[in-house]
Design a protein around this motif. Structure first.
Motif, PDB file in Angstrom:
ATOM      1  N   ASN A  29      -3.677  -2.988  -6.616  1.00  0.00           N
ATOM      2  CA  ASN A  29      -2.334  -3.580  -6.552  1.00  0.00           C
ATOM      3  C   ASN A  29      -1.254  -2.598  -6.120  1.00  0.00           C
ATOM      4  OD1 ASN A  29      -2.949  -6.309  -7.604  1.00  0.00           O
ATOM      5  ND2 ASN A  29      -3.532  -5.184  -9.450  1.00  0.00           N
ATOM      6  N   ASP A  32       1.045  -0.893  -1.185  1.00  0.00           N
ATOM      7  CA  ASP A  32       2.312  -0.958  -0.464  1.00  0.00           C
ATOM      8  C   ASP A  32       2.484   0.258   0.449  1.00  0.00           C
ATOM      9  OD1 ASP A  32       2.254  -2.031  -3.194  1.00  0.00           O
ATOM     10  OD2 ASP A  32       4.249  -2.824  -2.774  1.00  0.00           O
ATOM     11  N   ASP A  98       2.065  -7.091  -6.923  1.00  0.00           N
ATOM     12  CA  ASP A  98       3.492  -6.931  -6.622  1.00  0.00           C
ATOM     13  C   ASP A  98       4.268  -6.343  -7.793  1.00  0.00           C
ATOM     14  OD1 ASP A  98       5.673  -7.042  -4.876  1.00  0.00           O
ATOM     15  OD2 ASP A  98       6.352  -8.946  -5.716  1.00  0.00           O
ATOM     16  N   TRP A  99       3.686  -5.382  -8.461  1.00  0.00           N
ATOM     17  CA  TRP A  99       4.359  -4.748  -9.598  1.00  0.00           C
ATOM     18  C   TRP A  99       5.302  -3.632  -9.179  1.00  0.00           C
ATOM     19  CZ3 TRP A  99       3.416   0.355 -11.724  1.00  0.00           C
ATOM     20  CH2 TRP A  99       2.519   1.124 -10.964  1.00  0.00           C
ATOM     21  N   SER A 101       7.276  -3.285  -6.079  1.00  0.00           N
ATOM     22  CA  SER A 101       8.508  -3.564  -5.327  1.00  0.00           C
ATOM     23  C   SER A 101       9.711  -3.917  -6.194  1.00  0.00           C
ATOM     24  CB  SER A 101       8.264  -4.657  -4.275  1.00  0.00           C
ATOM     25  OG  SER A 101       7.792  -5.846  -4.872  1.00  0.00           O
ATOM     26  N   SER A 219       8.435  -7.344 -12.604  1.00  0.00           N
ATOM     27  CA  SER A 219       7.262  -6.477 -12.565  1.00  0.00           C
ATOM     28  C   SER A 219       6.620  -6.555 -13.947  1.00  0.00           C
ATOM     29  CB  SER A 219       7.674  -5.037 -12.248  1.00  0.00           C
ATOM     30  OG  SER A 219       6.569  -4.165 -12.366  1.00  0.00           O
TER      31      SER A 219
END
Length: 342
Positions: A29, A32, A98-99, A101, A219
């Motif tokens: 995860n 990014d 998506d923790w 961003s 988040s």
């Protein structure tokens, strides 16, 4: 526009079992752009490093040479990492899609924000907040820490009651995103703390410097908790009681200083005898050893307080509860953040 450089830094000491269980979620995860995962190893003597090198050769490992504890270990590691933002992550944390961003976005959009924490839920009870951070940290007028979602040792269920972005007093060291330049400007963690309370100390310092600490519910992570030391471990009790007094000595404004320190020490004594009445003899002595260490540290603490005044004047802040959490919990029987904050 280039993506900011983000370093996820996991401090490890003999944590092969935890890395094996929780690191896969971090890697999965954290794809990014601009994100790097780094393991800082406090001279583990299990086969953590062999495990990492065999299974995750793509990860950077910083070898610290000896066990420096949480505070100094991170300080030494972060000096060797170039990034715009650090995410300090415990090895017993499972992250979700998506923790990253929302944490970085909060700081990208507002230069006054120094650090951000996510919603921290229990890994064992997924619908409950977790002790270390929950939905953002606060302290009461005597310096006792508590959280939205966690009052002393009572956890609330997550029912969406804390699904709003807000400023908090402290962000948990279990998962804290911090602006790299502000972290170093504030002097990093106080290495003498070793572990426990160092995140509250630096957050108070950052707030004294005019910056904000923020919580975002967008988040979400799951924390096992007690992965290194159980919550009633004598060493952990010693560190919590000693470091709490150090925290107050360093950061309290002058007008509050003596009254808070004296009352807090009396309450610590009451807590020690409560532990003794419960049969926790080691815990009882941990508290008194903590006070002895506090007395021995007086000269050093005084120097630190003088040095910190050169960075920013110790202040009281809106996120400090003007009431006693101990009174609210034990005498008024309040068990939720909303109840104690009325």
């Amino acid at each position: 526009m280039n993506s900011p450089k983000v370093a996820i830094v996991i401090l490890n000491w003999n944590g092969k079992k935890l890395l094996k269980q929780y690191l896969p979620s971090v890697i999965e995860n954290s794809q990014d752009e601009g994100v790097e995962i780094i393991i800082a190893d406090n001279n583990s003597d299990d086969d953590s490093i062999t495990f990492l090198e065999s299974n995750y050769p793509q990860l950077k490992i910083i070898h610290l040479g000896e066990n420096h504890g949480f505070a100094k270990g991170y300080n030494l590691a972060l000096k060797n990492i170039e990034a715009d933002y650090y995410i300090l992550l415990n090895s017993d944390v499972e992250v979700t899609p998506d923790w990253i961003s929302p944490l970085i976005q909060a700081m990208e959009e507002d230069d006054s924000v120094a650090a951000v924490q996510p919603k921290v839920l229990s890994w064992n009870k997924k619908d409950e907040f977790e002790y270390a951070g929950a939905a953002g940290g606060f302290i009461d007028k005597l310096g006792f820490p508590f959280c939205r979602g966690r009052i002393l040792n009572v956890m609330e269920k997550d029912e969406g009651q804390f699904d709003q972005v807000c400023n908090i007093f402290w962000a948990t060291g279990a998962c804290m995103a911090v602006r790299a330049s502000y972290f170093h400007k504030a002097g990093g963690f106080d290495s003498d703390f070793w572990a426990h309370m160092e995140e509250i100390d630096i957050c108070w310092r950052l707030k004294n410097m005019g910056f904000q600490i923020r919580y975002t519910p967008f988040s979400k992570v799951y924390h096992l908790g007690g992965g290194t030391l159980s919550y009633d471990n004598p060493k952990k009790l010693f560190l919590n009681f000693r470091n709490s007094l150090w925290l107050l000595y360093k950061n309290l404004p002058r007008r509050k200083f003596y009254k808070v320190i004296v009352v807090r020490m009396l309450l610590d004594g009451a807590a020690a005898f409560k532990l003794l009445s419960e049969g926790n003899t080691k815990g009882f002595f941990s508290v008194f050893q903590a006070h002895a260490a506090f007395y021995r540290s007086h000269k050093k603490l005084r120097k630190k307080r003088i040095q910190l005044k050169k960075i920013a004047t110790p202040q009281w802040h809106d996120e400090i509860l003007v009431k006693s959490i101990i009174w609210k919990f034990y005498l008024e029987r309040k068990r939720t953040f909303r109840e104690v904050n009325k």
